[in-house]
Design an enzyme around this catalytic site. Structure first.
Site, PDB file in Angstrom:
ATOM      1  N   GLU A   1       0.796  -1.222   0.000  1.00 38.63           N
ATOM      2  CA  GLU A   1       0.000   0.000   0.000  1.00 38.63           C
ATOM      3  C   GLU A   1       0.840   1.288   0.000  1.00 38.63           C
ATOM      4  O   GLU A   1       0.756   2.109   0.907  1.00 38.63           O
ATOM      5  CB  GLU A   1      -0.958   0.018   1.194  1.00 38.63           C
ATOM      6  CG  GLU A   1      -2.015  -1.058   1.135  1.00 38.63           C
ATOM      7  CD  GLU A   1      -2.992  -0.996   2.297  1.00 38.63           C
ATOM      8  OE1 GLU A   1      -4.112  -1.516   2.141  1.00 38.63           O
ATOM      9  OE2 GLU A   1      -2.650  -0.423   3.346  1.00 38.63           O
TER      10      GLU A   1
ATOM     11  N   GLU B   1      -6.587  -7.112  -1.411  1.00 41.11           N
ATOM     12  CA  GLU B   1      -7.250  -7.136  -0.107  1.00 41.11           C
ATOM     13  C   GLU B   1      -8.710  -6.769  -0.333  1.00 41.11           C
ATOM     14  O   GLU B   1      -9.004  -5.661  -0.783  1.00 41.11           O
ATOM     15  CB  GLU B   1      -6.609  -6.149   0.876  1.00 41.11           C
ATOM     16  CG  GLU B   1      -5.180  -6.484   1.243  1.00 41.11           C
ATOM     17  CD  GLU B   1      -4.598  -5.508   2.273  1.00 41.11           C
ATOM     18  OE1 GLU B   1      -5.393  -4.778   2.913  1.00 41.11           O
ATOM     19  OE2 GLU B   1      -3.366  -5.481   2.432  1.00 41.11           O
TER      20      GLU B   1
END
Length: 672
Positions: free
Chosen positions: A142, A301
């Protein structure tokens, strides 16, 4: 179709691993992501490595027919490393050290960090390059989440100065393009250039600010490329990805994606405090991710429970997990990995819930996941090779978004909110939408929408003229053409270089007070439409008015125009349209540009039900997704089969339950 979960074996006793692998297999899962936060477990002390536990979990998953995506652990450099090299820590704009205790606490330009990255990534890549169970790699985790990209340390200052020298070559050229003569900010040497850190009156030169954001983004791209190159040396046939963040904007994801084999993102539809989650937001971010490489993507995710750190967000209701999953697939996801397998008993994400609750037992969410796994086995062959096909596109420009963050024009103004308001129209009206880069090829589209395009390169201006001249429809709006690519004002009458294309001049403009609006009239319509936030005083120079301001000193001047240019049409919107007027204007634009809406597909859906298609050669798969808790009447003009249930749906009205999903394949065309 990849279907799996993010798993953290280092969090659980090894005797539990077999149970987890068995339950995953029974749920239809075929992939797990592991390892992205495990550096201190892999190298507990400098030079002391323990890969034995990782060997065992990869072997175990492989025995169960579950493939592995390995994460490089560079998002969490361990304490021993940070203690030895505290200069690796990132510093914020106030000069404060980010410090240990979270993640991504490192500086992307720290020369001290790179040797350690090289060592750990090389050891992982060389060890698992030939393992039959390892199918792909995720770089770090991320990038750009939680303001962890823009560092203000001395290493970044020097790297920024070097970056500027490479871009401009000559310091005088940089001074000219930034306009540093203002406030006596002329730089004589590269080493004099500052970072846009905090000042008592925090207004830095806009050119400096924009270039710093470009530099910070490039630093992340460089950091990622180091790891990609290391992995590809050992594992050239294993795919490499990174889990990006949809609408987050700290990193130019178009640039970040260039070296990746496949784009990925992390989808948390319920990560907000609102009673009614707008499903268009997740849809838009799926389309953003698909547009990064112009092809299908993975969701690395996918929300499976209520998120939470110190506080918790709303719990997914029964059916929502399945519904979100199929929305992702409908928009081009070829991989779904839920986050996470089991709620963690410790650490900062104890409240970040999972498929399994903290007790590790089967429950509602596990059973819902298992249902999805069974369905995907049935439809995998249908999905394979299918993709979204859109004739309309929105152009997302990170540079323009950064320019509006630096100078938002209007109090509390958000470029992305404005962008989303346009996307909402296409979502609501079932019009497939690509979200593409300013550098992409426009020729395959009939309609382009460019929101708040305050800056454009000469090359892009030329390509937009050519697009419209060749028959395309183009939408521009307020602030278009006001600045050059260096973030300085153009010495041209607005809309600047777009004036001939749009057939207008903007003689004056201004902002409106918060919640203030102006009445707008449309010929043939009695409604009082409204425009807010901004107004342009437009003078047509060949353009036709589509809507007119009806109050204030600019009453009678156009609020929206259209101009025929060559074989196409260029539209201009000079204010923030209310939703009713936005829909009216874009209805006409969509019809004139011949953008095929799903409403003509033979399937009619009510508000709250999403209709998306994936095409495979001559077959179209229609995803019908009910984002409400109430049953919905769906009108079918032909006979369809629902691939998920195997049920045949007759012509006429069929009822789709609340939170329900169909994946329809036409088996009998509508009669003429």
């Amino acid at each position: 179709m990849l279907f799996g979960v993010c798993y953290y074996p280092e969090h659980w006793p090894e005797e539990r691993w077999g149970t987890d692998a068995r339950m995953m297999k029974e749920a239809g899962m075929n992939v797990v992501r592991i390892g992205e936060f495990a550096w201190s477990k892999l190298e507990p002390r400098e030079g002391e490595y323990d890969f034995s536990w990782l060997d065992r979990i990869i072997d175990l998953m492989t025995e169960h027919g579950i493939r592995v995506i390995l994460g490089t652990p560079t998002a969490t450099p361990p304490k021993w490393l940070m203690d030895k090299h505290p200069e690796i820590y990132m510093r914020d704009k106030f000069g404060h050290v980010r410090g240990f205790g979270n993640r991504r606490h490192y500086c992307y330009n720290s020369a001290s960090y790179y040797p350690y990255i090289t060592t750990i990534v090389e050891k992982l890549a060389s060890r698992y390059a030939s393992h039959p169970g390892v199918m792909a790699w995720q770089i770090d985790n991320e990038f750009g989440c939680n303001e962890t990209t823009r560092c203000y340390c001395d290493a970044c200052k020097l790297a920024f100065q070097v970056w500027l020298q490479g871009k401009y070559g000559d310091i005088d050229a940089m001074n000219e393009r930034w306009g540093t003569v203002f406030w006596s900010q002329i730089y004589n040497e590269w080493l004099e250039v500052v970072l846009p850190a905090n000042t008592p009156f925090p207004l830095h030169n806009p050119g400096l600010e924009l270039d710093y954001r470009r530099f910070a983004s490039d630093s992340v791209v460089k950091f990622q490329k180091l790891q990609i190159d290391l992995i590809k040396q050992y594992a050239p046939h294993q795919a490499v990805t990174h889990n990006m963040m949809g609408a987050f904007n700290e990193v130019d994801d178009f640039e970040l994606s260039k070296e990746l084999d496949i784009a990925s993102w992390d989808n948390y539809p319920n990560l907000m405090f609102t009673r009614d989650v707008n499903p268009a937001i997740a849809a838009m971010q799926h389309d953003m991710t698909r547009g990064l490489k112009g092809r299908n993507f993975w969701v690395m995710e996918h929300q499976s429970g209520q998120p939470g750190g110190n506080i918790m967000f709303p719990t997914p209701r029964p059916g929502e997990l399945r519904r979100w999953t199929y929305q992702s697939i409908a928009h081009g996801a070829d991989g779904i990995l839920y986050f996470r397998w089991r709620g963690c008993l410790f650490g900062a994400e104890q409240f970040w819930h999972a498929i399994l609750q903290h007790d590790g037992k089967e429950g509602r969410k596990y059973n819902e996941t298992k249902q999805v796994g069974e369905e995907l086995k049935r439809v995998a062959s249908l999905l394979e090779g299918s993709a979204n096909a859109s004739r309309a596109a929105m152009v997302r420009s990170f540079d323009n978004e950064w320019a509006f963050e630096i100078q938002p024009h209007i109090m509390n103004y958000s470029y992305m909110d404005h962008f989303t308001s346009y996307y909402q129209y296409f979502y609501d009206h079932g019009i497939g939408m690509d979200i593409i880069s300013p550098n992409d090829d426009f020729t395959n589209y009939r309609l382009l929408v460019l929101s708040n395009f305050i800056m454009a390169t000469d090359d892009m201006v030329e390509r937009l003229y050519a697009f419209v001249e060749g028959g395309g429809s183009l939408v521009l709006d307020y602030r278009a053409g006001a600045k050059d690519w260096d973030n300085r004002m153009e010495p041209l009458t607005l809309p600047g270089k777009f004036a001939d294309l749009l057939g207008i001049t903007v003689e004056e403009y201004g902002v409106m007070y918060k919640d203030d609006t102006r009445r707008i009239k449309v010929e043939g319509h009695d409604e009082d439409y409204r425009g807010g936030k901004w107004f342009d005083v437009i003078v047509p120079r060949g353009a036709e008015s589509m809507a007119v301001f009806d109050e204030d000193y600019y009453a009678g001047s156009p609020a929206v125009t259209k101009h025929v240019y060559g074989k196409g049409t260029a539209y201009y919107i000079g204010t923030e349209l209310d939703s009713a007027l936005r829909d009216l204007i874009f209805n006409e634009i969509s019809i004139c540009s011949k953008v095929a809406a799903h409403r003509g597909s033979g399937i009619r859906v009510p508000h709250g039900v999403e209709l998306v298609s994936r095409v495979k050669v001559d077959k179209t798969l229609w995803f019908v997704i009910n984002h409400t808790v109430k049953a919905a009447d769906i009108l079918l003009d032909g006979v369809y089969e629902d691939g998920l249930s195997g049920r045949k749906l007759a012509k006429g009205i069929s009822v789709l339950e609340g939170n329900g999903v169909w994946m329809l394949l036409e088996i009998e065309a509508p009669s003429e």
